[in-house]
Scaffold this motif. Structure first.
Motif, mmCIF file in Angstrom:
data_model
loop_
_atom_site.group_PDB
_atom_site.id
_atom_site.type_symbol
_atom_site.label_atom_id
_atom_site.label_comp_id
_atom_site.label_asym_id
_atom_site.label_seq_id
_atom_site.Cartn_x
_atom_site.Cartn_y
_atom_site.Cartn_z
ATOM 1 N N ALA A 194 0.671 -1.179 -0.048
ATOM 2 C CA ALA A 194 0.239 0.027 0.112
ATOM 3 C C ALA A 194 0.953 1.268 -0.029
ATOM 4 N N ASP A 195 1.912 1.112 0.779
ATOM 5 C CA ASP A 195 2.800 2.376 0.695
ATOM 6 C C ASP A 195 3.349 2.691 -0.862
ATOM 7 N N ARG A 196 3.385 1.706 -1.437
ATOM 8 C CA ARG A 196 4.013 1.632 -2.761
ATOM 9 C C ARG A 196 3.208 1.897 -3.863
ATOM 10 N N PHE A 197 2.151 1.284 -4.022
ATOM 11 C CA PHE A 197 1.191 1.306 -4.897
ATOM 12 C C PHE A 197 -0.118 1.872 -4.862
ATOM 13 N N GLY A 198 -0.515 2.336 -3.268
ATOM 14 C CA GLY A 198 -1.716 2.907 -2.939
ATOM 15 C C GLY A 198 -2.654 2.033 -2.258
ATOM 16 N N GLY A 199 -3.172 2.236 -1.125
ATOM 17 C CA GLY A 199 -3.816 1.364 -0.442
ATOM 18 C C GLY A 199 -5.290 1.074 -0.909
ATOM 19 N N ALA A 200 -5.783 1.860 -1.488
ATOM 20 C CA ALA A 200 -7.171 1.582 -2.464
ATOM 21 C C ALA A 200 -7.121 0.597 -3.325
ATOM 22 N N GLY A 204 -3.551 -5.028 6.179
ATOM 23 C CA GLY A 204 -2.411 -3.967 6.134
ATOM 24 C C GLY A 204 -2.685 -2.711 5.042
ATOM 25 N N SER A 205 -3.334 -3.098 3.998
ATOM 26 C CA SER A 205 -3.619 -1.952 3.174
ATOM 27 C C SER A 205 -4.759 -1.071 3.628
ATOM 28 N N THR A 206 -5.794 -1.423 4.269
ATOM 29 C CA THR A 206 -6.839 -0.548 4.807
ATOM 30 C C THR A 206 -6.134 0.186 6.012
ATOM 31 N N TYR A 207 -5.405 -0.399 6.816
ATOM 32 C CA TYR A 207 -4.959 0.601 7.749
ATOM 33 C C TYR A 207 -3.657 1.677 7.235
ATOM 34 N N LYS A 208 -3.216 1.383 6.141
ATOM 35 C CA LYS A 208 -2.546 2.595 5.535
ATOM 36 C C LYS A 208 -3.475 3.423 4.842
ATOM 37 N N MET A 209 -4.532 3.228 4.376
ATOM 38 C CA MET A 209 -5.407 3.929 3.881
ATOM 39 C C MET A 209 -5.923 4.977 4.960
#
Length: 456
Positions: free
Chosen positions: A296-302, A347-352
């Motif tokens: 998510a840091d690299r490509f975007g969380g969404a 992991g990706s949702t909490y990055k968002m």
């Protein structure tokens, strides 16, 4: 720039904290943040083990306990729902008492459900007593919320996906660890000795509290902000992300709690056979959560979140097929895939979350540290709400399983329900965070979806 640590209110307090300042971060901030992350993970890890205790206690409860599968699902659901609700006060406790101080207190609170389980875990105990003790284990679910809120304040936005993913992943591993420990007890001493497992956790709880007291810090700039809480409650993105978190973390914790019981009930596995398989999915889902944050840091969380929900829908289709055909190998492949994918999505949702609120700040004309501070303020206030609602997804999963097994003796109908839910999650993620043209994220301000929201 350096941080100043001084005694305050009887504990270790850092008075100045500016993680977005690269000089400060490189000179002192990163070292302090990583140290606090390490001991936060340890405490949260044990908290998850205690929260998920009844997912393995039910494996020890043979016919002599007189509790049917529906009753066992109710025990698991009770722990789930209490753990969800206590996440809200645990979130705000960090600002009220300090992250280090509350980690010590929340770790020691784990002694209560563990000791209670040691006392009551035997045939002849009333079902109401078991329900009460299962409810006590819910305090372990609160550790996640306070830990994530605390660690969110320590790290800069560019590192949050990795840090929050590692913090949560290390905590989530508490689920497969307690399941592996249960497998060891059942394999060596038999299913009649659950107290061996419970007693092993007592010194670990004390050790986690002691290490937090000696090695962690409180951040003085983090304060209870009732205005931030009110703003987070009114913010639509808080509730949209809570809904998506039901799909990721709700799936992870719900499946973790129910997996062994599903194997026993639908596929006729013995306690030892179930325990030998139960830990695999939660372990892989926990280990991959930091990967979800890093992606998510690299490509975007969404983007990662949408891809995750699409894949979860496909994996659920495999599970439905396996359930209909009563194929245990195919069922295991699909079910383990659900764990892995839910871990990525966690992991990706909490990055968002912090990214969304920083995007809102930019849309309002803020910049630099002002935008970063606004993002930390709102994301910290919203995390407890999002975590609580997401954990309720675990309750929903166990209740749907309970209803399916009561009505048909099979979990097939439950998996069909989950498939439909993941389809809705796909639609919501795309419509709110990826669809073009612009997505409105602040009153009177439109921000193009591609450069802003897809970076969250």
């Amino acid at each position: 720039m350096t941080s100043t640590t001084a005694p305050r209110k009887g504990g270790r307090w850092i008075e100045r904290w500016e993680p977005e300042d690269e000089t400060f971060w490189n000179e002192t901030g990163e070292r302090i943040a990583r140290r606090n992350l390490l001991y936060s993970v340890l405490s949260e890890h044990i908290g998850f083990s205690i929260w998920s205790l009844w997912s393995v206690m039910v494996l020890f409860m043979g016919p002599q306990y007189g509790i049917d599968p529906a009753g066992k699902f109710s025990l698991i659901a009770t722990a789930t729902v209490v753990g969800a609700f206590v996440r809200v006060p645990y979130t705000f406790a960090v600002a009220r008492f300090g992250g280090r101080n509350w980690t010590v207190v929340s770790a020691l609170l784990l002694l209560a459900p563990t000791v209670a389980a040691v006392v009551v875990m035997e045939p002849g105990t009333s079902y109401g007593t078991f329900l009460a003790v299962a409810a006590l284990t819910g305090v372990g679910g609160g550790n996640f919320a306070s830990s994530m809120t605390n660690i969110n304040a320590f790290f800069p936005l560019r590192k949050k996906g990795w840090a929050l993913g590692l913090n949560a992943g290390g905590g989530n591993i508490g689920v497969p660890v307690v399941q592996l420990a249960a497998l060891l007890v059942i394999a060596t001493a038999g299913a009649g000795h659950p107290r061996l497992l419970l007693c092993a956790y007592l010194p670990l709880i004390v050790a986690a509290a002691a290490l937090a007291a000696l090695r962690m810090d409180n951040l003085a700039p983090v304060r209870n902000d009732t205005g931030a809480v009110r703003e987070a409650v009114r913010e639509p993105h808080t509730w949209i992300m809570a809904f998506l978190y039901i799909g990721t973390f709700g799936s992870f914790i719900g499946y973790s709690f129910a997996f062994g019981l599903v194997l026993q009930t639908q596929f006729g596995r013995t306690p030892l056979q179930a325990a030998s398989l139960t830990f695999i999915g939660p372990l892989l889902g926990s280990l991959i959560r930091p990967v979800g944050g890093a992606l998510a840091d690299r490509f975007g969380g969404a983007r990662i979140t949408l891809a995750t929900f699409v894949a979860m829908a496909a994996a659920t289709g495999v599970v439905v097929l396996a359930s209909v055909r009563e194929s245990l190998p195919v069922f295991l492949v699909g079910f383990v895939a659900l764990f892995v994918l839910s871990g990525l999505g966690n992991g990706s949702t909490y990055k968002m979350i912090p990214g969304i609120f920083q995007a809102k700040a930019l849309a309002r004309g803020m910049s630099g540290e002002g935008a970063a501070a606004y993002g930390r303020r709102l994301s910290g206030a919203s995390m407890g709400l999002i975590g609580a609602v997401g954990a309720l997804g675990g309750l929903g999963i166990n209740l749907v399983f309970r209803g399916a097994f009561l009505n048909s003796g099979s979990g097939t109908a439950a998996f069909v329900t989950f498939l439909g839910f993941y389809a809705v999650c796909c639609a919501v993620t795309w419509a709110v965070y990826l669809r073009r043209p612009a997505a409105v994220i602040a009153p009177g301000a439109e921000v193009a979806a591609k450069p802003q929201l897809t970076s969250v």
